[in-house]
Every structure is written in C-alpha cells, then in structure tokens.
Design a protein around this motif. Sequence first.
Motif, short mmCIF file in Angstrom:
data_model
loop_
_atom_site.label_atom_id
_atom_site.label_comp_id
_atom_site.label_asym_id
_atom_site.label_seq_id
_atom_site.Cartn_x
_atom_site.Cartn_y
_atom_site.Cartn_z
N GLU A 133 0.83 -1.20 0.00
CA GLU A 133 0.00 0.00 0.00
C GLU A 133 0.87 1.26 0.00
O GLU A 133 0.56 2.24 -0.68
CB GLU A 133 -0.92 0.00 1.22
CG GLU A 133 -2.07 -0.99 1.14
CD GLU A 133 -3.08 -0.76 2.24
OE1 GLU A 133 -3.06 0.32 2.88
OE2 GLU A 133 -3.90 -1.66 2.48
N ALA A 134 1.96 1.21 0.75
CA ALA A 134 2.82 2.39 0.87
C ALA A 134 3.47 2.76 -0.46
O ALA A 134 3.49 3.94 -0.84
CB ALA A 134 3.88 2.16 1.94
N ALA A 189 1.05 4.40 -2.86
CA ALA A 189 0.40 5.64 -2.43
C ALA A 189 1.26 6.86 -2.74
O ALA A 189 2.48 6.76 -2.90
CB ALA A 189 0.10 5.59 -0.93
N ARG A 190 0.60 8.03 -2.81
CA ARG A 190 1.35 9.27 -3.00
C ARG A 190 2.24 9.55 -1.79
O ARG A 190 3.37 9.99 -1.92
CB ARG A 190 0.38 10.43 -3.23
CG ARG A 190 1.07 11.78 -3.19
CD ARG A 190 0.10 12.91 -3.47
NE ARG A 190 -0.23 12.99 -4.89
CZ ARG A 190 -0.95 13.99 -5.43
NH1 ARG A 190 -1.42 14.95 -4.66
NH2 ARG A 190 -1.19 14.00 -6.72
N ASN A 191 1.69 9.32 -0.60
CA ASN A 191 2.46 9.49 0.64
C ASN A 191 2.44 8.16 1.37
O ASN A 191 1.53 7.87 2.14
CB ASN A 191 1.85 10.59 1.51
CG ASN A 191 2.68 10.89 2.75
OD1 ASN A 191 3.50 10.07 3.18
ND2 ASN A 191 2.47 12.05 3.35
N GLY A 192 3.47 7.34 1.12
CA GLY A 192 3.53 6.02 1.73
C GLY A 192 3.68 6.06 3.23
O GLY A 192 3.21 5.14 3.93
N LYS A 212 2.22 8.09 5.33
CA LYS A 212 0.89 8.22 5.92
C LYS A 212 0.13 6.90 5.86
O LYS A 212 -0.64 6.58 6.78
CB LYS A 212 0.10 9.30 5.17
CG LYS A 212 0.50 10.72 5.49
CD LYS A 212 0.05 11.12 6.90
CE LYS A 212 0.24 12.61 7.12
NZ LYS A 212 -0.15 13.03 8.50
N ARG A 213 0.33 6.14 4.81
CA ARG A 213 -0.36 4.86 4.70
C ARG A 213 0.15 3.89 5.77
O ARG A 213 -0.64 3.14 6.37
CB ARG A 213 -0.16 4.27 3.30
CG ARG A 213 -1.05 3.07 3.01
CD ARG A 213 -2.53 3.42 3.19
NE ARG A 213 -2.95 4.54 2.36
CZ ARG A 213 -3.40 4.40 1.12
NH1 ARG A 213 -3.50 3.19 0.59
NH2 ARG A 213 -3.76 5.46 0.42
N GLN A 227 -1.50 4.95 9.00
CA GLN A 227 -2.91 4.56 9.05
C GLN A 227 -3.07 3.09 9.40
O GLN A 227 -3.92 2.72 10.20
CB GLN A 227 -3.58 4.87 7.71
CG GLN A 227 -3.73 6.35 7.42
CD GLN A 227 -4.11 6.63 5.98
OE1 GLN A 227 -4.28 5.71 5.17
NE2 GLN A 227 -4.22 7.91 5.64
#
Length: 285
Positions: free
Chosen positions: A256-257, A260-263, A265-266, A269
């Motif tokens: 997921e990281a 993602a645009r900002n891994g 933050k993922r 989360q």
Amino acid sequence: MPETPEQATERYLRSGEHDAHFRAWPGNDFLARIHGGDAALRSALISAVHSRTVHIAFPETVANIDVVAFTRGKVAPMVRGLFPASEQASVLDLLERSVILLTPATIDAQLQNTQLLATAWDLANLYLGGLGADLLAEGAPGLLGLSEETSCYLSAASFDAPGRFEDFLVHEAAHILHNCKRETIGLRETRTREWLLEIDYGKRETFAYACEAYSRLHSLGDSPRGRQELLAEHERGSMPPDERVDALEYVDILREAVAARNGWKRILQRCSPPRAARRPGPRAV
C-alpha cells in the motif's frame, strides 16, 4: 544464604539482573544501599567493557561521522511524510538530539548515567557487539540499535547493515515518535493527540520495521515502478526477524505504501489504534 556484593556483581554482569533492594551492600538505610550497590554495579560494568575492548580499534570512518547531519539525512523524509510543515522542525530537532553513537568517548558516560541498570547492561552489549567483542553473556541479545523513551542508541555496526532494506537508525527513530509526547517538544496537545504519533501498542514493531523498509525502498527506487520491483525483491528475501511482526501484514502495508502518493501516511494509518480503542472525549450531560 544472602548474596555477597561479589556474587551480586557477577550475577548482574552475567544476566543484567540485580536485586532492586541491593540487600548485598552494607548501609545504614535503604538509600545508602541503593547508592553503593548501583555505583558498584556500574563500575564493574564499565570495567568489563574496557577489558573486552582494550585491544579493539574503533572504526575510524564511524568515529568521524557527523551524527547530527547523518541523522537528519536519514529521518527527514520520514518526518516530512508524517508531520505537517509547521511541526517538522520541532520533530527533526528532537530526533537529531536523540541519536547517541556509542564510541570509546561516549560509552562510559552512557553506562554511568542511563537511568536503569538493565538498560546500561543492554547498552554495554550493544557497544561490544558493534565492535565484534565478546558479549557479557552467551544469551545476551545481539543488538545493533536500541531505543528507550526519547533516546536512540547506535553501535558501530549500525552503519553497516547486512541487508539493503535495513536501516537501524530509521527503525529506532520511528520508535521515538510513539514514545514522545507532543508537549515534550512544545507542540500543542489535543484530546486525541497526546503523543507525536498514536501507534497501536501491538503494532509498534510492525510500524518501525515498515518505516525502515519503506525508507530504503524510497531511497533506492527512483519511481513508483522501481519501488514496486524492489518490494518484490524484498518479499523474496528475509522478513523481519521478530515474532511480533506478522509477515503477511508487513508486506501488505508496504504494498500500500509504495502505491500511495504518501507512503508514510499509509503506514501510519495501518498501524494506528482502532477508532473504538482511542480515548473517548467527555460525554455531554
């Protein structure tokens, strides 16, 4: 038969354990025994470290490292990814001050002044292991880095990680982010934000390992596709050697990281406490 000071010292050096009441030491009161016993154990620990390293040269390349600049370069991407711009300078300043490199010039003071004797024993073994010296006990953990509260300790070996997806400094710095309260570094605390990062207790190691690996994936890969290829390589290799980390969940978080645009933050989360477990606010009357 009660322990003698010699027996208590031998037990501490062999295991890191000691009698919290220091009953082996003489003294007119409890505080006197604590003072004498603590000083004796720390002195013995320092002597044991010196005896094991007297003929070992500390790596010159590590001794000359600018720890502050090195730390900033390592942790800045993580801080930028996890914190708003208005808080990044405060968090970076914390991490730069928190990293302590164990060298011949710093080890004695750390063993003498660290709050807990158990931590001092771990630091001694961390330092010895980083130099390839004999540890204090066969069962002593083979540490390369150690974090406690807002301090991050690194050995000489921390700068020579065996795997290219390993970064012990980022790993230990990630732990500091959930160990430090916002008010400690002058940031406003709210009802739902007491710590710099709210990380589920059972996922703290998952968070640190994921941050460590993502840091390397982000550094080595110059594009989303490149990072995905590196992650596939990482999956084929070894997973975190920690039973507290679920390998399937760890890899899924990294997938997921990297997508993602900002891994960062993922990762946060996925490792945050469930909403229902977070501290409730005051109930309306």
